[in-house]
Design an enzyme around this catalytic site. Structure first.
Site, PDB file in Angstrom:
ATOM      1  N   ARG A 238      23.871  40.706  39.100  1.00 49.46           N
ATOM      2  CA  ARG A 238      23.485  41.375  40.338  1.00 49.46           C
ATOM      3  C   ARG A 238      24.694  42.145  40.858  1.00 49.46           C
ATOM      4  O   ARG A 238      25.843  41.688  40.707  1.00 49.46           O
ATOM      5  CB  ARG A 238      23.037  40.363  41.416  1.00 49.46           C
ATOM      6  CG  ARG A 238      21.642  39.813  41.241  1.00 49.46           C
ATOM      7  CD  ARG A 238      20.554  40.866  41.511  1.00 49.46           C
ATOM      8  NE  ARG A 238      19.205  40.352  41.334  1.00 49.46           N
ATOM      9  CZ  ARG A 238      18.507  40.428  40.203  1.00 49.46           C
ATOM     10  NH1 ARG A 238      19.035  40.990  39.127  1.00 49.46           N
ATOM     11  NH2 ARG A 238      17.277  39.970  40.140  1.00 49.46           N
TER      12      ARG A 238
ATOM     13  N   GLU B 203      22.466  49.567  44.911  1.00 49.07           N
ATOM     14  CA  GLU B 203      21.549  50.260  43.997  1.00 49.07           C
ATOM     15  C   GLU B 203      20.197  50.594  44.623  1.00 49.07           C
ATOM     16  O   GLU B 203      19.503  51.504  44.174  1.00 49.07           O
ATOM     17  CB  GLU B 203      21.325  49.421  42.727  1.00 49.07           C
ATOM     18  CG  GLU B 203      20.526  48.145  42.957  1.00 49.07           C
ATOM     19  CD  GLU B 203      20.326  47.345  41.673  1.00 49.07           C
ATOM     20  OE1 GLU B 203      21.309  47.137  40.947  1.00 49.07           O
ATOM     21  OE2 GLU B 203      19.180  46.946  41.404  1.00 49.07           O
TER      22      GLU B 203
HETATM   23  P1  NAI Z   1      19.239  30.899  34.972  1.00 49.32           P
HETATM   24  O1  NAI Z   1      18.784  30.325  36.275  1.00 49.32           O
HETATM   25  O2  NAI Z   1      18.572  30.457  33.713  1.00 49.32           O
HETATM   26  O3  NAI Z   1      20.813  30.670  34.797  1.00 49.32           O
HETATM   27  C1  NAI Z   1      21.743  30.855  35.802  1.00 49.32           C
HETATM   28  C2  NAI Z   1      22.934  29.976  35.471  1.00 49.32           C
HETATM   29  O4  NAI Z   1      23.966  30.264  36.411  1.00 49.32           O
HETATM   30  C3  NAI Z   1      22.625  28.475  35.573  1.00 49.32           C
HETATM   31  O5  NAI Z   1      23.046  27.801  34.395  1.00 49.32           O
HETATM   32  C4  NAI Z   1      23.435  28.029  36.778  1.00 49.32           C
HETATM   33  O6  NAI Z   1      23.904  26.693  36.664  1.00 49.32           O
HETATM   34  C5  NAI Z   1      24.586  29.030  36.729  1.00 49.32           C
HETATM   35  N1  NAI Z   1      25.342  29.114  37.979  1.00 49.32           N
HETATM   36  C6  NAI Z   1      24.947  28.812  39.236  1.00 49.32           C
HETATM   37  N2  NAI Z   1      25.961  28.969  40.106  1.00 49.32           N
HETATM   38  C7  NAI Z   1      27.026  29.403  39.370  1.00 49.32           C
HETATM   39  C8  NAI Z   1      28.367  29.730  39.691  1.00 49.32           C
HETATM   40  N3  NAI Z   1      28.831  29.642  40.936  1.00 49.32           N
HETATM   41  N4  NAI Z   1      29.193  30.110  38.692  1.00 49.32           N
HETATM   42  C9  NAI Z   1      28.751  30.185  37.412  1.00 49.32           C
HETATM   43  N5  NAI Z   1      27.479  29.873  37.055  1.00 49.32           N
HETATM   44  C10 NAI Z   1      26.631  29.501  38.018  1.00 49.32           C
HETATM   45  O7  NAI Z   1      19.108  32.483  35.167  1.00 49.32           O
HETATM   46  P2  NAI Z   1      18.944  33.595  34.051  1.00 49.32           P
HETATM   47  O8  NAI Z   1      17.498  33.778  33.748  1.00 49.32           O
HETATM   48  O9  NAI Z   1      19.875  33.335  32.930  1.00 49.32           O
HETATM   49  O10 NAI Z   1      19.411  34.906  34.862  1.00 49.32           O
HETATM   50  C11 NAI Z   1      20.741  35.062  35.309  1.00 49.32           C
HETATM   51  C12 NAI Z   1      20.805  36.230  36.283  1.00 49.32           C
HETATM   52  O11 NAI Z   1      20.558  37.453  35.584  1.00 49.32           O
HETATM   53  C13 NAI Z   1      19.734  36.211  37.389  1.00 49.32           C
HETATM   54  O12 NAI Z   1      20.156  35.459  38.515  1.00 49.32           O
HETATM   55  C14 NAI Z   1      19.568  37.664  37.726  1.00 49.32           C
HETATM   56  O13 NAI Z   1      20.399  37.950  38.837  1.00 49.32           O
HETATM   57  C15 NAI Z   1      20.070  38.407  36.501  1.00 49.32           C
HETATM   58  N6  NAI Z   1      19.016  39.193  35.837  1.00 49.32           N
HETATM   59  C16 NAI Z   1      19.247  40.533  35.609  1.00 49.32           C
HETATM   60  C17 NAI Z   1      18.299  41.317  34.986  1.00 49.32           C
HETATM   61  C18 NAI Z   1      18.523  42.768  34.671  1.00 49.32           C
HETATM   62  O14 NAI Z   1      17.571  43.487  34.348  1.00 49.32           O
HETATM   63  N7  NAI Z   1      19.760  43.250  34.715  1.00 49.32           N
HETATM   64  C19 NAI Z   1      16.980  40.744  34.625  1.00 49.32           C
HETATM   65  C20 NAI Z   1      16.877  39.312  34.839  1.00 49.32           C
HETATM   66  C21 NAI Z   1      17.851  38.587  35.455  1.00 49.32           C
END
Ligand code: NAI
Length: 325
Positions: A230, A259
């Site tokens: 993000r 954005e």
């Molecule tokens: P997820 O929920 O599977 O994984 C997120 C991970 O981040 C979890 O393992 C969590 O423990 C960890 N986390 C939480 N707080 C943290 C911190 N302070 N420091 C480091 N790690 C931390 O989410 P997923 O599906 O892997 O997505 C990740 C992010 O990708 C989403 O939050 C979203 O913002 C972004 N995204 C971007 C897209 C794009 O088109 N560019 C599309 C989909 C998601």
């Protein structure tokens, strides 16, 4: 169900109409915000995307218009005031997973483009210029890749980078069993050790401006930063200074903090007022894409299916497995 569909694109309309014949859709090009919330009058469901604004005032307007369910067609929900929604009795569901490969592979595409400068080579060769000056890259094998967030997307990214022969280090306060196969580090260790960093953690208070003046300074000189998470994870102004000083060697951004006013729309005939974005666009070592990480056939199909299931679960009163609480 009557569904007001905000930030609708042609591809959304085609896919959702095909799969949701039983619903009545109102497809709106506008983003959801205070000015557009009233368009949902008489609709029980709104379907929204990443740059729709669902803060308390908007949710209050939606509630007054009759909305009781918000179907997010994305994973992140940082744009929703979840507490306000719960207080108003508006249920919210998201699409927690839709091809994590789509985003992870896009992050890798950005890394490879920046490193091997294929974006510049493409333009040069089309003009009959086969010179190599300025196109030198570096081998990925043996480099240390730091990954913030080892959830669904982060883990796929780790796996791909492992395949390149990189040393993968991970910072995640809640690492899964699968994440433990990689070297777990603190964020300070990650800053100081990583040659390449990819952001896959959610945007929250703790991660807001994870990369800022101080943390750029703690990082390895000339490191590569890829942000498909993000925009708010990186202070864009600080990244400009880090690029100018050479502290930041390469920046790949699929997301940008501001954005909302630009991405997903054709701005080519207007004047972009955002000087930070424009400055970033001038660097040869910065690659910006307009939040397209999710944009694959497979991922869109997954989004349509899960959003449809969420709406059906709400309509039938059955368990809402993807509810955001
Ligand atoms: P997820 O929920 O599977 O994984 C997120 C991970 O981040 C979890 O393992 C969590 O423990 C960890 N986390 C939480 N707080 C943290 C911190 N302070 N420091 C480091 N790690 C931390 O989410 P997923 O599906 O892997 O997505 C990740 C992010 O990708 C989403 O939050 C979203 O913002 C972004 N995204 C971007 C897209 C794009 O088109 N560019 C599309 C989909 C998601």
């Amino acid at each position: 169900m009557k569904i007001a569909f905000y930030s609708a694109k042609e591809y959304d309309r085609e896919l959702f109409e095909e799969c949701g014949e039983e619903h009545e859709f109102l497809f709106l090009k506008d983003h959801l915000g205070v000015e557009t919330a009233s368009l949902a009058l008489g609709f029980e469901v709104v379907c929204v995307f990443v740059n729709d604004e669902l803060d308390r005032p908007v949710l209050e307007l939606l509630y007054a218009a009759g909305v009781r369910f918000v179907a997010l067609r994305c994973a992140g929900f940082n744009n929703v005031d979840v507490v306000a929604a719960a207080e108003l009795g508006i249920m919210v569901a998201r699409v927690p997973s839709y091809s994590p490969h789509a985003v992870a592979e896009h992050a890798v595409a950005m890394l490879l483009t920046l490193n091997r400068k294929t974006h510049r080579a493409y333009n040069r060769v089309r003009e009959g210029n086969f010179e190599l000056n300025g196109l030198m890259g570096f081998d990925l094998v043996g480099k240390t890749v730091g990954v913030f967030g080892s959830g669904k997307i982060g883990l796929v990214f780790c796996q791909i980078m492992k395949g390149f022969g990189c040393k993968v280090i991970v910072c995640d306060p809640y690492p899964s069993e699968e994440a433990r196969q990689y070297t777990l580090v603190t964020k300070e260790e990650l800053f100081s050790q990583a040659d390449i960093v990819s952001l896959h953690c959610p945007l929250m208070e703790e991660t807001y401006h994870l990369y800022d003046v101080e943390t750029f300074a703690q990082s390895k000189r000339g490191f590569t930063l890829i942000n498909t998470g993000r925009g708010g994870l990186v202070n864009a102004k600080a990244s400009i200074d880090a690029l100018k000083s050479g502290q930041l060697g390469y920046l790949g951004m699929d997301v940008y903090e501001e954005e909302k006013d630009y991405f997903f729309d054709d701005q080519s005939s207007g004047i972009i007022q955002d000087d930070v974005l424009m400055r970033l666009m001038t660097f040869p070592n910065v690659l910006i894409t307009g939040h397209q990480g999710f944009f694959t056939k497979e991922a869109l199909q997954g989004i349509v299916e899960t959003t449809g299931e969420n709406i059906m679960a709400y309509a039938s009163g059955s368990e809402l497995v993807n509810e955001v609480k």
